[in-house]
Design a protein around this motif. Structure first.
Motif, PDB file in Angstrom:
ATOM      1  N   LEU A 172       9.628   3.388  -4.258  1.00  0.00           N
ATOM      2  CA  LEU A 172      10.409   3.030  -5.443  1.00  0.00           C
ATOM      3  C   LEU A 172      10.390   1.521  -5.699  1.00  0.00           C
ATOM      4  CD1 LEU A 172      13.368   5.552  -5.050  1.00  0.00           C
ATOM      5  CD2 LEU A 172      11.332   5.756  -6.497  1.00  0.00           C
ATOM      6  N   GLY A 173       9.538   0.814  -4.969  1.00  0.00           N
ATOM      7  CA  GLY A 173       9.230  -0.571  -5.313  1.00  0.00           C
ATOM      8  C   GLY A 173      10.254  -1.625  -4.929  1.00  0.00           C
ATOM      9  N   ARG A 174      11.258  -1.256  -4.142  1.00  0.00           N
ATOM     10  CA  ARG A 174      12.284  -2.251  -3.790  1.00  0.00           C
ATOM     11  C   ARG A 174      11.662  -3.439  -3.057  1.00  0.00           C
ATOM     12  NH1 ARG A 174      17.625  -0.337  -3.379  1.00  0.00           N
ATOM     13  NH2 ARG A 174      17.801   1.834  -3.911  1.00  0.00           N
ATOM     14  N   ASP A 175      10.831  -3.121  -2.056  1.00  0.00           N
ATOM     15  CA  ASP A 175      10.263  -4.193  -1.239  1.00  0.00           C
ATOM     16  C   ASP A 175       9.282  -5.037  -2.054  1.00  0.00           C
ATOM     17  OD1 ASP A 175      11.744  -3.429   0.961  1.00  0.00           O
ATOM     18  OD2 ASP A 175      10.223  -2.029   1.667  1.00  0.00           O
ATOM     19  N   LEU A 210      -4.404   4.231   7.206  1.00  0.00           N
ATOM     20  CA  LEU A 210      -3.712   3.214   6.416  1.00  0.00           C
ATOM     21  C   LEU A 210      -3.714   1.876   7.159  1.00  0.00           C
ATOM     22  CD1 LEU A 210      -2.256   3.312   3.698  1.00  0.00           C
ATOM     23  CD2 LEU A 210      -0.169   3.945   4.901  1.00  0.00           C
ATOM     24  N   ASP A 244       4.927   0.406   4.470  1.00  0.00           N
ATOM     25  CA  ASP A 244       6.221   0.996   4.821  1.00  0.00           C
ATOM     26  C   ASP A 244       6.035   2.506   4.784  1.00  0.00           C
ATOM     27  OD1 ASP A 244       8.848   1.794   5.129  1.00  0.00           O
ATOM     28  OD2 ASP A 244       9.499   1.113   3.151  1.00  0.00           O
ATOM     29  N   ALA A 273       0.811  -1.223   0.000  1.00  0.00           N
ATOM     30  CA  ALA A 273       0.000   0.000   0.000  1.00  0.00           C
ATOM     31  C   ALA A 273       0.841   1.269   0.000  1.00  0.00           C
ATOM     32  CB  ALA A 273      -0.930  -0.007   1.210  1.00  0.00           C
ATOM     33  N   THR A 274       2.142   1.142   0.161  1.00  0.00           N
ATOM     34  CA  THR A 274       3.040   2.309   0.165  1.00  0.00           C
ATOM     35  C   THR A 274       4.236   1.987  -0.737  1.00  0.00           C
ATOM     36  OG1 THR A 274       4.106   1.430   2.160  1.00  0.00           O
ATOM     37  CG2 THR A 274       2.390   3.073   2.502  1.00  0.00           C
ATOM     38  N   GLY A 275       3.976   1.922  -2.017  1.00  0.00           N
ATOM     39  CA  GLY A 275       4.942   1.343  -2.964  1.00  0.00           C
ATOM     40  C   GLY A 275       6.296   2.013  -3.047  1.00  0.00           C
ATOM     41  N   ALA A 334       6.952  13.293  -1.407  1.00  0.00           N
ATOM     42  CA  ALA A 334       5.757  12.657  -0.855  1.00  0.00           C
ATOM     43  C   ALA A 334       5.396  13.204   0.522  1.00  0.00           C
ATOM     44  CB  ALA A 334       5.962  11.152  -0.783  1.00  0.00           C
ATOM     45  N   GLY A 337      -2.235   5.878  -7.128  1.00  0.00           N
ATOM     46  CA  GLY A 337      -3.370   6.407  -6.361  1.00  0.00           C
ATOM     47  C   GLY A 337      -3.267   6.009  -4.898  1.00  0.00           C
ATOM     48  N   ASP A 338      -4.202   6.526  -4.128  1.00  0.00           N
ATOM     49  CA  ASP A 338      -4.238   6.302  -2.686  1.00  0.00           C
ATOM     50  C   ASP A 338      -4.718   4.877  -2.396  1.00  0.00           C
ATOM     51  OD1 ASP A 338      -4.682   6.376   0.056  1.00  0.00           O
ATOM     52  OD2 ASP A 338      -5.378   8.440   0.012  1.00  0.00           O
ATOM     53  N   ALA A 339      -3.995   4.179  -1.546  1.00  0.00           N
ATOM     54  CA  ALA A 339      -4.363   2.794  -1.242  1.00  0.00           C
ATOM     55  C   ALA A 339      -5.566   2.709  -0.302  1.00  0.00           C
ATOM     56  CB  ALA A 339      -3.175   2.077  -0.609  1.00  0.00           C
ATOM     57  N   ASP A 369       3.871  10.720   5.719  1.00  0.00           N
ATOM     58  CA  ASP A 369       2.516  10.197   5.547  1.00  0.00           C
ATOM     59  C   ASP A 369       1.603  10.772   6.615  1.00  0.00           C
ATOM     60  OD1 ASP A 369       3.452   8.801   3.419  1.00  0.00           O
ATOM     61  OD2 ASP A 369       4.039   7.096   4.635  1.00  0.00           O
ATOM     62  N   GLU A 415       0.878   3.477  -5.245  1.00  0.00           N
ATOM     63  CA  GLU A 415       1.739   4.622  -4.940  1.00  0.00           C
ATOM     64  C   GLU A 415       0.970   5.878  -5.316  1.00  0.00           C
ATOM     65  OE1 GLU A 415       4.603   5.448  -3.291  1.00  0.00           O
ATOM     66  OE2 GLU A 415       3.873   7.437  -3.831  1.00  0.00           O
ATOM     67  N   ARG A 416       0.784   6.749  -4.318  1.00  0.00           N
ATOM     68  CA  ARG A 416      -0.097   7.896  -4.568  1.00  0.00           C
ATOM     69  C   ARG A 416       0.645   9.116  -5.109  1.00  0.00           C
ATOM     70  NH1 ARG A 416      -1.465   9.611   1.662  1.00  0.00           N
ATOM     71  NH2 ARG A 416       0.638  10.208   2.181  1.00  0.00           N
TER      72      ARG A 416
HETATM   73  C1  LIG Z   1       9.015   4.949   2.618  1.00  0.00           C
HETATM   74  S1  LIG Z   1       8.232   4.969   1.033  1.00  0.00           S
HETATM   75  C2  LIG Z   1       8.098   3.252   0.661  1.00  0.00           C
HETATM   76  C3  LIG Z   1       9.375   2.627   0.161  1.00  0.00           C
HETATM   77  C4  LIG Z   1       9.151   1.258  -0.413  1.00  0.00           C
HETATM   78  N1  LIG Z   1       8.835   0.281   0.611  1.00  0.00           N
HETATM   79  C5  LIG Z   1      10.323   0.776  -1.251  1.00  0.00           C
HETATM   80  O1  LIG Z   1      10.751  -0.370  -1.054  1.00  0.00           O
HETATM   81  O2  LIG Z   1      10.789   1.541  -2.118  1.00  0.00           O
HETATM   82  C6  LIG Z   1       6.563   5.380   1.356  1.00  0.00           C
HETATM   83  C7  LIG Z   1       5.741   5.654   0.095  1.00  0.00           C
HETATM   84  O3  LIG Z   1       4.379   5.419   0.396  1.00  0.00           O
HETATM   85  C8  LIG Z   1       3.595   6.315  -0.348  1.00  0.00           C
HETATM   86  N2  LIG Z   1       2.287   6.385   0.342  1.00  0.00           N
HETATM   87  C9  LIG Z   1       2.031   6.819   1.597  1.00  0.00           C
HETATM   88  N3  LIG Z   1       0.731   6.704   1.906  1.00  0.00           N
HETATM   89  C10 LIG Z   1       0.134   6.161   0.811  1.00  0.00           C
HETATM   90  C11 LIG Z   1      -1.208   5.794   0.501  1.00  0.00           C
HETATM   91  N4  LIG Z   1      -2.185   5.988   1.381  1.00  0.00           N
HETATM   92  N5  LIG Z   1      -1.465   5.251  -0.717  1.00  0.00           N
HETATM   93  C12 LIG Z   1      -0.473   5.082  -1.625  1.00  0.00           C
HETATM   94  N6  LIG Z   1       0.828   5.425  -1.392  1.00  0.00           N
HETATM   95  C13 LIG Z   1       1.123   5.952  -0.195  1.00  0.00           C
HETATM   96  C14 LIG Z   1       4.399   7.609  -0.322  1.00  0.00           C
HETATM   97  O4  LIG Z   1       4.032   8.454  -1.408  1.00  0.00           O
HETATM   98  C15 LIG Z   1       5.830   7.084  -0.431  1.00  0.00           C
HETATM   99  O5  LIG Z   1       6.271   7.067  -1.771  1.00  0.00           O
END
Ligand SMILES: C[S@@+](CC[C@H](N)C(=O)[O-])C[C@H]1O[C@@H](n2cnc3c(N)ncnc32)[C@H](O)[C@@H]1O
Length: 282
Positions: free
Chosen positions: A116-119, A227, A195, A112-114, A218, A168-170, A221, A134-135
């Motif tokens: 840069l997508g590593r995880d 969330l 995350d 729900a918090t994508g 971003a 978009g928002d999760a 949060d 990813e919003r």
């Molecule tokens: C710490 S980063 C996540 C890093 C990610 N785990 C990785 O491996 O790259 C947090 C991300 O969550 C996104 N985010 C926070 N709340 C969100 C929501 N309600 N819906 C979608 N994305 C959200 C933020 O925009 C931010 O890019």
């Protein structure tokens, strides 16, 4: 603060991509002669440039020498490739459970918090189907670009087939899943992974730079409560939350257990504790 640019010499195909992206993201286009190439003496109209090249998309911060260098998403080389190869040992894979953890089934995971997508990529490499939300549109554009390149690479193409990205928002999406008990394509949601952004420092310089840029875009949060609540409602097996090692539990809610690494911790909320009181089968 932010503009779309492209590398020099400006190739027509790259410029066309940059212009398309600028329209998509509702950003101005800043051509190289006005910005990156002359940044020492430039008017510094923009703090950040989203730069398009024939090798993909990168984010550059212009006004902070400590954050020099570009941030781009590359799942095919470097740290991401190393993590993928080591994935069985990764705490995150163990925290999510299923195939990577116990030789069991592949799971439907919502990240729900994508970011840069590593995880997410690591979880997909472990065999899970991952739907990323990813919003922040610029972060999502960097991620989409990295995924597109990974989908065209022989070592990572198969992993990408298990990844879906929604910009978009999760929270509303998770709330809709509670209603139906399923994702958009009718599949159940086994695990929700969170995350959320936090201000604490992480040790690796690379992660630090990426995190700082993410934080600029971003912000922190704003509603982790929503969330976590919507995640707990939507997941049938577990919710996993990544936290800095010594941080308090997200919204002070105690997990079933935690897996602890050197700098981060994964708090695991098992199905039997979820508010819907569904049967835990993980
Ligand atoms: C710490 S980063 C996540 C890093 C990610 N785990 C990785 O491996 O790259 C947090 C991300 O969550 C996104 N985010 C926070 N709340 C969100 C929501 N309600 N819906 C979608 N994305 C959200 C933020 O925009 C931010 O890019």
């Amino acid at each position: 603060m932010l503009a779309v640019s492209c590398t020099e010499p400006v190739e027509p195909a790259v410029l066309a991509k940059a212009e398309k992206l600028a329209v998509q993201l509702n950003l101005p286009v800043e051509l190289p002669e006005n910005s990156y190439s002359s940044r020492a003496g430039s008017s510094k109209r923009y703090r950040l440039l989203l730069r398009v090249s024939s090798n993909g998309l990168e984010l550059i911060k212009l006004d902070d020498p400590k954050l020099s260098g570009a941030v781009r998403v590359d799942f095919t080389a470097g740290h991401a490739a190393y993590r993928r190869k080591q994935q069985k040992k990764e705490l995150l894979v163990r925290a999510v459970g299923g195939k990577g953890g116990n030789g069991g089934a592949s799971l439907n995971v919502i990240d729900a918090t994508g970011g840069l997508g590593r995880d997410s990529f690591l979880l997909a490499a472990a065999g899970h189907r991952v739907h990323i939300f990813e919003r922040q549109p610029v972060v999502a554009a960097l991620l989409a670009d990295g995924l597109a390149r990974a989908a065209a690479h022989p070592e990572t193409a198969e992993i990408c087939q298990r990844i879906r990205l929604t910009v978009g928002d999760a929270v509303p999406a998770l709330e809709a899943m509670q209603e139906t008990g399923a994702g958009e394509e009718g599949e159940g949601v086994d695990v929700v992974y969170l995350d959320p952004m936090f201000p604490e420092r992480r040790k690796s310089a690379l992660v630090k730079k990426e995190l700082q840029l993410l934080q600029l875009l971003a912000h922190l949060d704003s509603s982790p409560e929503k969330l976590l609540e919507s995640a707990l409602e939507a997941a049938t097996r577990r919710v996993v939350v990544k936290r800095p090692l010594k941080a308090p539990f997200l919204t002070d809610r105690s997990p079933s257990h935690s897996l602890t690494g050197k700098t981060v911790r994964f708090d695991v909320y098992l199905g039997c504790l979820l508010s819907r009181n569904r049967e835990y089968s993980g």
